[in-house]
Design a protein around this motif. Sequence first.
Motif, PDB file in Angstrom:
ATOM      1  N   GLN A 175      -5.977  -4.539  -2.437  1.00 18.41           N
ATOM      2  CA  GLN A 175      -4.609  -4.115  -2.756  1.00 18.41           C
ATOM      3  C   GLN A 175      -4.374  -4.137  -4.259  1.00 18.41           C
ATOM      4  OE1 GLN A 175      -1.874  -3.000  -0.591  1.00 18.41           O
ATOM      5  NE2 GLN A 175      -1.458  -2.281  -2.669  1.00 18.41           N
TER       6      GLN A 175
ATOM      7  N   MET B 258       0.824  -1.193   0.000  1.00 22.36           N
ATOM      8  CA  MET B 258       0.000   0.000   0.000  1.00 22.36           C
ATOM      9  C   MET B 258       0.866   1.253   0.000  1.00 22.36           C
ATOM     10  SD  MET B 258      -2.987   1.753   0.708  1.00 22.36           S
ATOM     11  CE  MET B 258      -4.125   0.950   1.778  1.00 22.36           C
ATOM     12  N   GLN B 259       1.922   1.258   0.785  1.00 15.40           N
ATOM     13  CA  GLN B 259       2.747   2.458   0.905  1.00 15.40           C
ATOM     14  C   GLN B 259       3.364   2.857  -0.438  1.00 15.40           C
ATOM     15  OE1 GLN B 259       2.837   4.425   3.717  1.00 15.40           O
ATOM     16  NE2 GLN B 259       3.764   5.844   2.264  1.00 15.40           N
TER      17      GLN B 259
ATOM     18  N   GLU C 122      -4.584  -2.592   7.403  1.00 15.05           N
ATOM     19  CA  GLU C 122      -3.823  -3.593   6.622  1.00 15.05           C
ATOM     20  C   GLU C 122      -4.661  -4.841   6.339  1.00 15.05           C
ATOM     21  OE1 GLU C 122      -0.147  -4.519   4.772  1.00 15.05           O
ATOM     22  OE2 GLU C 122      -0.556  -2.729   5.942  1.00 15.05           O
ATOM     23  N   ASN C 123      -5.455  -5.283   7.313  1.00  6.63           N
ATOM     24  CA  ASN C 123      -6.233  -6.515   7.137  1.00  6.63           C
ATOM     25  C   ASN C 123      -7.364  -6.366   6.122  1.00  6.63           C
ATOM     26  OD1 ASN C 123      -7.862  -4.898   8.783  1.00  6.63           O
ATOM     27  ND2 ASN C 123      -8.621  -6.639   9.961  1.00  6.63           N
TER      28      ASN C 123
ATOM     29  N   LEU D 181      -6.893  -5.039   3.129  1.00 11.96           N
ATOM     30  CA  LEU D 181      -6.290  -5.070   1.796  1.00 11.96           C
ATOM     31  C   LEU D 181      -6.497  -6.392   1.069  1.00 11.96           C
ATOM     32  CD1 LEU D 181      -2.980  -3.146   2.519  1.00 11.96           C
ATOM     33  CD2 LEU D 181      -5.074  -2.270   1.445  1.00 11.96           C
TER      34      LEU D 181
END
Length: 149
Positions: free
Chosen positions: A128, A1-2, A110-111, A113
């Motif tokens: 994602q 993601m970053q 995060e979970n 994605l």
Amino acid sequence: MQTALDRLNIWMTEVPVKFGGLSEQEISERPQPHKWSRKEILGHLCDSALNNLQRFVRAQYEEQPNTIIKYDQDQWVRLMNYQELPFEHILSFWVSLNKQIAAVWERTPENQLTNGFLLSEEQTVTLQWLIDDYVDHMEHHLNQIFGTK
């Protein structure tokens, strides 16, 4: 993601600068009668941002897998009338939409994605994947506009 977020942030800074080097004629000229001008391509990227923003949000609360709501890109560009709008309007719209997308991405756990979307009957993709695809699609069209790659 970053990585996707970093790429998006770079483009939000670079696109206004790069367009500053183009004349109104260069921005508005269509290469062929039924091809989009640079102005319309940026408008198309606004439409992409509008449609994907709701996907990025819906992915976090709707039952999985989500269904991708498709849109007719030529109709959107025509009906949004980008060719006739002032260029600064389109540019500020694009920047604003992408700032909101970045804000959503920054707050996406995060979970989330790995949440799924039905791309077709045969293919499910993750949030994602949609995020990465959004930036890839944007870069493809920005490279068209600025004549790179």
